[in-house]
Design a protein around this motif. Structure first.
Motif, PDB file in Angstrom:
ATOM      1  N   GLU A 142      34.052  59.051  96.677  1.00 52.43           N
ATOM      2  CA  GLU A 142      33.703  57.990  97.574  1.00 52.43           C
ATOM      3  C   GLU A 142      33.740  58.710  98.900  1.00 52.43           C
ATOM      4  N   ARG A 143      32.597  58.209  99.689  1.00 47.90           N
ATOM      5  CA  ARG A 143      32.319  58.618 101.081  1.00 47.90           C
ATOM      6  C   ARG A 143      32.497  57.526 101.841  1.00 47.90           C
ATOM      7  N   ASP A 144      33.351  57.654 102.709  1.00 49.45           N
ATOM      8  CA  ASP A 144      33.481  56.452 103.952  1.00 49.45           C
ATOM      9  C   ASP A 144      32.913  56.872 105.296  1.00 49.45           C
ATOM     10  N   LEU A 145      32.861  55.759 106.287  1.00 51.70           N
ATOM     11  CA  LEU A 145      32.439  56.115 107.525  1.00 51.70           C
ATOM     12  C   LEU A 145      32.934  57.420 108.100  1.00 51.70           C
ATOM     13  N   VAL A 146      34.091  57.743 108.205  1.00 51.01           N
ATOM     14  CA  VAL A 146      34.788  58.738 108.688  1.00 51.01           C
ATOM     15  C   VAL A 146      34.002  59.992 108.127  1.00 51.01           C
ATOM     16  N   THR A 147      33.899  60.164 106.618  1.00 47.57           N
ATOM     17  CA  THR A 147      33.407  61.299 106.257  1.00 47.57           C
ATOM     18  C   THR A 147      31.919  61.486 106.546  1.00 47.57           C
ATOM     19  N   TRP A 148      31.083  60.552 106.430  1.00 45.05           N
ATOM     20  CA  TRP A 148      29.722  60.579 106.910  1.00 45.05           C
ATOM     21  C   TRP A 148      29.698  61.136 108.245  1.00 45.05           C
ATOM     22  N   ASN A 149      30.447  60.457 109.176  1.00 44.56           N
ATOM     23  CA  ASN A 149      30.425  60.821 110.575  1.00 44.56           C
ATOM     24  C   ASN A 149      30.924  62.472 110.778  1.00 44.56           C
ATOM     25  N   ALA A 150      31.630  62.531 110.101  1.00 45.27           N
ATOM     26  CA  ALA A 150      32.150  64.403 110.080  1.00 45.27           C
ATOM     27  C   ALA A 150      31.102  65.148 109.751  1.00 45.27           C
ATOM     28  N   ILE A 151      30.451  64.950 108.702  1.00 42.44           N
ATOM     29  CA  ILE A 151      29.487  65.721 107.876  1.00 42.44           C
ATOM     30  C   ILE A 151      28.130  65.911 108.958  1.00 42.44           C
ATOM     31  N   MET A 168      28.726  61.718 121.205  1.00 39.90           N
ATOM     32  CA  MET A 168      28.963  61.287 119.560  1.00 39.90           C
ATOM     33  C   MET A 168      30.307  61.846 119.206  1.00 39.90           C
ATOM     34  N   TYR A 169      30.790  62.704 119.798  1.00 37.29           N
ATOM     35  CA  TYR A 169      32.207  63.318 119.125  1.00 37.29           C
ATOM     36  C   TYR A 169      33.483  62.202 119.763  1.00 37.29           C
ATOM     37  N   MET A 170      33.164  61.711 121.051  1.00 32.55           N
ATOM     38  CA  MET A 170      33.904  61.026 121.597  1.00 32.55           C
ATOM     39  C   MET A 170      34.030  59.569 120.588  1.00 32.55           C
ATOM     40  N   LYS A 171      33.046  59.043 120.336  1.00 33.03           N
ATOM     41  CA  LYS A 171      32.864  57.880 119.456  1.00 33.03           C
ATOM     42  C   LYS A 171      33.332  57.956 117.970  1.00 33.03           C
ATOM     43  N   CYS A 172      33.349  59.384 117.599  1.00 30.27           N
ATOM     44  CA  CYS A 172      33.851  59.635 116.148  1.00 30.27           C
ATOM     45  C   CYS A 172      35.457  59.853 116.323  1.00 30.27           C
TER      46      CYS A 172
END
Length: 102
Positions: free
Chosen positions: A21-30, A57-61
């Protein structure tokens, strides 16, 4: 890009592909790693508006340390660049860092 960086990117992609399963965090990271890598490969990192977008972008992540690395490497900074860093620090409670940059 160095061979070590290529291996890290390939490792990250393999891990991402194997995740059940991929969540918002993993999608943002990739997506972040892919966008940043692309800008470096094509030479866009020399453009202040592109690097400012990376910082934002990095700050928002929540990747504050990476945002600061990109910011520190910027050859040219404008008001938007500075504001992105200051705002990001402030949003995550790093008030002394925000005030220092201000």
């Amino acid at each position: 890009m160095t061979a070590a960086m290529n291996r890290q990117i390939e490792d990250a992609q393999r891990m991402f592909d194997r995740m059940p399963e991929r969540d918002l965090v993993t999608w943002n990271a990739i997506i972040s790693r892919a966008i940043h890598g692309y800008t470096v490969r094509v030479g866009f990192e020399l453009l202040v508006n592109v690097t400012t977008t990376l910082v934002d972008m990095y700050m928002k992540c929540g990747l504050i340390r990476i945002a600061r690395l990109v910011f520190d490497r910027m050859q040219v900074k404008n008001v938007v660049s500075w504001n992105s860093m200051i705002d990001g620090y402030a949003q995550y409670g790093y008030t002394s860092e925000a005030m220092t940059l201000f």
